[in-house]
Design a protein around this motif. Structure first.
Motif, short mmCIF file in Angstrom:
data_model
loop_
_atom_site.label_atom_id
_atom_site.label_comp_id
_atom_site.label_asym_id
_atom_site.label_seq_id
_atom_site.Cartn_x
_atom_site.Cartn_y
_atom_site.Cartn_z
N PRO A 41 33.32 13.73 41.02
CA PRO A 41 31.74 13.78 41.05
C PRO A 41 31.40 13.20 42.22
CG PRO A 41 32.65 12.89 38.84
CD PRO A 41 33.93 13.30 39.92
N ALA A 42 32.10 12.19 42.87
CA ALA A 42 31.71 11.71 44.28
C ALA A 42 31.57 12.74 45.48
CB ALA A 42 32.50 10.52 44.62
N HIS A 43 32.52 13.77 45.07
CA HIS A 43 32.88 14.82 46.07
C HIS A 43 31.76 15.82 46.03
CE1 HIS A 43 37.06 13.45 46.92
NE2 HIS A 43 36.25 12.82 47.28
N ILE A 44 31.27 15.96 44.79
CA ILE A 44 30.14 16.97 44.53
C ILE A 44 28.94 16.82 45.18
CG2 ILE A 44 28.60 17.90 42.58
CD1 ILE A 44 30.66 17.56 40.64
N GLY A 45 28.67 15.65 45.47
CA GLY A 45 27.58 15.38 46.35
C GLY A 45 27.51 15.67 47.84
N TYR A 46 29.05 15.45 48.39
CA TYR A 46 29.28 15.88 49.51
C TYR A 46 29.07 17.53 49.81
CZ TYR A 46 31.01 10.94 49.83
OH TYR A 46 31.07 9.49 49.96
N VAL A 47 29.80 18.05 48.67
CA VAL A 47 29.58 19.50 49.10
C VAL A 47 28.30 20.27 49.07
CG1 VAL A 47 30.40 21.62 48.05
CG2 VAL A 47 32.07 19.81 47.98
N GLY A 49 25.42 18.40 49.44
CA GLY A 49 24.54 17.80 50.66
C GLY A 49 24.80 18.31 51.73
N GLY A 50 26.02 18.84 52.12
CA GLY A 50 26.50 19.48 53.34
C GLY A 50 25.94 20.54 53.25
N ALA A 51 26.07 21.49 52.25
CA ALA A 51 25.38 22.80 52.02
C ALA A 51 23.88 22.90 52.27
CB ALA A 51 25.93 23.52 50.86
N THR A 52 23.03 21.82 51.80
CA THR A 52 21.93 21.83 51.98
C THR A 52 21.61 21.73 53.61
OG1 THR A 52 21.51 20.85 49.67
CG2 THR A 52 19.67 20.48 51.32
N ILE A 53 22.37 20.92 54.21
CA ILE A 53 22.10 20.64 55.62
C ILE A 53 22.37 21.92 56.42
CG2 ILE A 53 22.77 19.38 57.70
CD1 ILE A 53 23.39 17.14 55.95
N LEU A 54 23.55 22.56 56.08
CA LEU A 54 23.40 23.87 56.46
C LEU A 54 22.52 25.01 56.16
CD1 LEU A 54 27.37 24.29 55.95
CD2 LEU A 54 26.17 23.92 58.28
N ARG A 55 21.89 24.93 55.18
CA ARG A 55 20.70 25.90 54.69
C ARG A 55 19.57 25.52 55.51
NH1 ARG A 55 16.57 24.86 51.65
NH2 ARG A 55 17.35 22.96 50.64
N ILE A 56 19.28 24.31 55.83
CA ILE A 56 18.09 24.17 56.30
C ILE A 56 18.09 24.68 58.13
CG2 ILE A 56 16.77 22.11 57.59
CD1 ILE A 56 17.14 20.84 54.97
N LEU A 57 19.32 24.40 58.48
CA LEU A 57 19.63 24.81 59.88
C LEU A 57 19.76 26.37 60.15
CD1 LEU A 57 22.37 22.03 60.96
CD2 LEU A 57 19.92 22.20 61.54
N ALA A 58 20.34 27.03 59.08
CA ALA A 58 20.82 28.30 59.30
C ALA A 58 19.58 29.38 58.74
CB ALA A 58 21.96 28.70 58.14
N SER A 59 18.70 28.77 58.20
CA SER A 59 17.26 29.81 57.87
C SER A 59 16.87 30.49 59.00
CB SER A 59 16.70 29.19 56.75
OG SER A 59 15.46 29.87 56.46
N PRO A 60 16.33 29.34 59.92
CA PRO A 60 15.52 29.92 61.12
C PRO A 60 16.40 30.85 61.99
CG PRO A 60 14.96 27.42 60.57
CD PRO A 60 16.40 27.86 59.68
N VAL A 61 17.61 30.46 62.08
CA VAL A 61 18.57 31.15 63.03
C VAL A 61 18.51 32.60 62.59
CG1 VAL A 61 20.58 31.25 64.20
CG2 VAL A 61 19.63 28.95 63.90
N LEU A 62 18.96 32.69 61.26
CA LEU A 62 19.22 34.16 60.61
C LEU A 62 17.92 34.72 60.47
CD1 LEU A 62 21.97 33.17 57.98
CD2 LEU A 62 22.28 34.27 60.46
N ALA A 104 29.70 26.65 51.69
CA ALA A 104 28.75 26.50 52.69
C ALA A 104 28.42 27.63 53.24
CB ALA A 104 29.58 25.61 53.64
N VAL A 105 29.42 28.97 53.15
CA VAL A 105 29.00 30.07 53.80
C VAL A 105 28.16 30.70 52.72
CG1 VAL A 105 30.03 32.40 54.01
CG2 VAL A 105 31.36 30.28 54.78
#
Length: 396
Positions: A41-47, A49-62, A104-105
């Motif tokens: 459960p603790a790692h679910i938040g990391y997975v 949360g990290g994916a959310t950060i990547l989504r925010i960064l990737a959207s304008p680029v792609l 993440a991908v």
């Protein structure tokens, strides 16, 4: 409206529906899938949360890459394909590192699909007279369907079928995108585009780095992000005042049903209102909704506040999408929409992070903070009105 335009509208509606069907499986149930696959459960938040950060960064680029090529529908097809491939890797993965990488991908390639779809739909509205609201509402309908079907599936499987549902959504999204026609526009508009294409390419970095555009994103993000406490803590608050779990689901459903109804009629209403006025209506409703939310003491008091979701989300979102479309050239529309989505995502995440400690202090505090955020966004847009109107006159 011609039969060809109606057919185009149906296909764009299908594009929204297919994507949000898969998202309806993902958003509520994917944490349960990760847990069923053995992720702590603790790692679910990391997975996630990290994916959310990547989504925010990737959207304008792609999205920017797609705008530069002018091939939005092909980009949606390819991004859906890559996202589906990542889900297959997730199913085959044995161990958290590979599963986290696959998530993440998948999230990276999922990020630009809505901005690209919004840009394609707005172009169809401009050149074919289609109704954006009536196309977008099918995304909300499909999201609810995904929630309902996913709620049944998750009870009879260990999460594999949820991933299969997400795969179906991605495959259908890709197929709907590639079945769309190439964007068409009147000959005069095409000639104008050809004559100004070089200028637009040169102007693109200045558009997205301009203080006016960035300040508008902040204000719009504050208004849309004012739902953070609702998404994160409303169900807890409902239970705290004695509302049963079954009625909690009903209250959420009321909000979405009103949202769908507003999308059905908002296209015609928007002919008589500027996007800025629509955003201000949404912000005003948010001030009322989040101020009164902690004061409601039973389900009957909550029902009218849930009905305001049609204004705080549907009207505000519709206005924000049109507003951003008016601030940038049509060529870079998807990039503009992706920046809006990223700004809202950042402020939504920040709002959720702050709401936790505030909720522990007093359950009323996070909702009142959301009222302040919506008001701040509204005041900011009013203060910048002159500069925003001048920017819109260049592309509106």
């Amino acid at each position: 409206m011609s039969s060809g335009s109606r057919g185009l509208g149906a296909r764009i509606s299908g594009l929204f529906a297919c994507h949000f069907l898969g998202f309806g499986f993902f958003l509520p149930f994917f944490p349960l899938v990760l847990q069923a696959r053995g992720v702590e459960p603790a790692h679910i938040g990391y997975v996630l949360g990290g994916a959310t950060i990547l989504r925010i960064l990737a959207s304008p680029v792609l999205s920017s890459l797609s705008d530069r090529s002018g091939r939005r529908r092909r980009s949606i097809f390819l991004y859906s394909l890559f996202g589906g491939a990542a889900l297959l890797v997730f199913l085959a993965a044995d161990g958290m590192p590979l599963m986290a990488l696959a998530v993440a991908v998948m999230t990276i390639f999922q990020a630009p699909i809505v901005p690209l779809s919004e840009a394609y739909a707005l172009s169809a509205v401009k050149h074919h007279g289609l109704d954006y609201g009536r196309m977008r509402l099918w995304g909300s309908v499909a999201f609810v369907a995904g929630n309902l079907v996913g709620g049944w599936i998750v009870q009879v499987s260990q999460g594999v079928l949820i991933v299969v549902g997400m795969l179906v959504g991605k495959a259908a999204t890709g197929l709907m995108a590639i079945a769309l026609p190439n964007p068409s526009e009147p000959a005069s508009a095409s000639e104008h585009r050809d004559s100004s294409a070089v200028a637009e390419d040169k102007e693109k970095p200045r558009i997205f780095a301009s203080p006016v555009f960035l300040a508008a994103l902040l204000c719009l993000g504050l208004i849309e992000g004012s739902h953070a406490a609702y998404y994160g803590y409303s169900s807890l608050f409902f239970g705290r005042i004695g509302i049963s779990d079954s009625l909690v689901g009903l209250l959420w459903a009321i909000g979405v049903i009103v949202e769908i109804g507003v999308f059905a009629v908002i296209g015609r209403a928007s002919l008589h209102m500027s996007p800025l006025i629509m955003v201000q209506i949404g912000a005003g409703a948010a001030l009322v909704r989040w101020t009164l939310f902690p004061l409601a003491e039973n389900v009957w008091a909550m029902v009218p506040l849930q009905c305001l979701h049609g204004l705080t989300f549907a009207v505000a979102h519709f206005g924000a999408v049109r507003f951003v479309a008016g601030l940038v050239s049509e060529k870079w529309s998807a990039t503009g929409q992706s920046f809006l989505a990223s700004a809202s995502g950042v402020l939504m995440a920040a709002g959720m992070a702050v709401s936790g400690p505030l909720y522990r202090l007093d359950p009323s505090y996070p909702f009142w903070l959301m009222a302040v955020c919506a008001t701040a966004g509204s005041i900011g847009l009013i203060a910048m009105r002159g500069a925003l109107v001048r920017q819109q006159q260049k592309y509106g």
